[in-house]
Design an enzyme around this catalytic site. Sequence first.
Site, PDB file in Angstrom:
ATOM      1  N   ASP A  12      27.831  40.680  -1.994  1.00 19.36           N
ATOM      2  CA  ASP A  12      28.100  39.505  -1.161  1.00 19.36           C
ATOM      3  C   ASP A  12      28.864  39.893   0.089  1.00 19.36           C
ATOM      4  O   ASP A  12      30.082  40.050   0.064  1.00 19.36           O
ATOM      5  CB  ASP A  12      28.886  38.488  -1.979  1.00 19.36           C
ATOM      6  CG  ASP A  12      29.048  37.168  -1.240  1.00 19.36           C
ATOM      7  OD1 ASP A  12      28.485  37.023  -0.142  1.00 19.36           O
ATOM      8  OD2 ASP A  12      29.738  36.282  -1.759  1.00 19.36           O
ATOM      9  N   ASP A  41      24.610  35.149   8.204  1.00 15.01           N
ATOM     10  CA  ASP A  41      25.019  35.102   6.807  1.00 15.01           C
ATOM     11  C   ASP A  41      23.885  35.543   5.894  1.00 15.01           C
ATOM     12  O   ASP A  41      22.823  34.913   5.871  1.00 15.01           O
ATOM     13  CB  ASP A  41      25.442  33.673   6.458  1.00 15.01           C
ATOM     14  CG  ASP A  41      25.859  33.529   5.012  1.00 15.01           C
ATOM     15  OD1 ASP A  41      26.412  34.491   4.458  1.00 15.01           O
ATOM     16  OD2 ASP A  41      25.626  32.456   4.443  1.00 15.01           O
TER      17      ASP A  41
END
Length: 528
Positions: A332, A92
């Site tokens: 993102d 992530d």
Amino acid sequence: MQLLALGVVSTVLLSGHLVNGEVESLENYVHLSFDKLRGSRYETATKGGKPSARLRKRADGYEEIEIINEQNFYSVELEIGTPSQNVTVLLDTGSSDLWVSGPENPYCMPVSGTQDDFNPLSWITRSTLVSGSATATSSGSSGIATMDCSEYGVFNSSRSSTFRSNNTGFQISYGDQTFASGTWGTDTLNLGDANVTGFSFAVANRSNSTVGVFGIGLPGLESTYTGATASSDNSYQYQNFPMKLKAQGTINHVAYSLFLDEPEAHSGSILFGAVDHSKYSGQLYTIPLLNPYQNRGVQNPIEFDVTVQGVGISQSGSTKTITTTKFPALLDSGTTLTYMPYQLTELIAARIGARYSSNLGFYVMPCPADNDNTQLLYDFGGFQISANLSNYILGSSSSSNVCYLGIIPLSDSNAIFGDNFLINAYVVYDLENYEVSMAQARFNATQSQIEVINGSVPSAVKAPSYSATWSTVQSITSGGGAFTSGAAGSTTTATSTTSKTSQHKAAGDKLAPTSIFVLVAWAFSFVV
């Protein structure tokens, strides 16, 4: 916020699964390939595909619309400790800590039956820290066993001769009440041929997620520093995975390149400490990261916010400017869709014939033809990234030819550029210089052209408007000549080849339903 009324969010998760064990660690860089899996849950996700909406005709003359909250998952299998223990985690870029599940987690017990009403991974798709305090453990109530974590591995620190506990507590929670808590420690970590010794991570003895998280974001997002602990005497930053790679000489610069590949591709890649020139076309341009939290005493950027200096559209061979109003956008990789200020979303929708449905929470439109070549154009200060409109379309299997736009309106001036934008760009994240370098992604390259990063991104140049970054909130207005065909001073367009503490992210974190069912008239024809 407007986002809270939308009722459904389709999200992406940057996490990773090894492709046939394909992890490379060569001189001064580490190359990791990961499978791209899509599904409503990691446990049932499959390779490939795009987000979609499913429509079914009902016997009572109504149409049932099911918008599936499908996510992309990229999982990584780590080897930790001596002897090594295999643990699957989710890579992530929107968080900065590695934590793995321990064997004492009361939620992690084999159970029978299905878990269709529970999405244990929805929280990391938005990666927003709510609190670093002990109250995080109150999420999930009683801790009754609800998950089988054995399939993805747990780390038993007592069975590793090289594990050293820091005797300090780990706490993290996220916007949908998912959490993890445990203890910090150090051990040996192996990722393919990459070996890291004395690596800091947390062992979660209590969590309501089936798998851990491998965060590789900026150090300002580390849970030892952010949230309620940031102002205390105990707050600190440490060397997370990209930083540790440099500290031990594996890479020369704390940076990595992300290539998600085309939407239907089954795999993508991340390159630590290097750039692959075969993965992009045109010039690689560098822009600075924004620091929206500077007025709160935050010295350096903590997430990947950049300035968008204009948006345009290309249709039938001509381009037009939608806006030249500057606004900040968060790059993102933990989000599937794109979120934009409401005024801008309205302007885009008007150009493509889409209308907002308050019942569905999406813009609806006639499905584009298969040969539709409409593109959205984004200016980042003298260079542009183009994105095929088809990447933003959530199709349906209905004969009514109804499609949905994967751009969600926000009530503030911020934007979140998720996976349906990032698949179009080759992005180099420079965590040392607080910069991002981007170029148009190029697919189907037959041979890599990897160059190590030493101090600055090789072959990258500063964008012409590098210093002209967003600073104040402005209402989005239409017009301008940055994209209009033949306009003086038009910018260069590449050819398309196909936080944790952030308020504008936190609102979306509360939304992660597996699906939403809406009944609309069978005669539904874009009148919403």
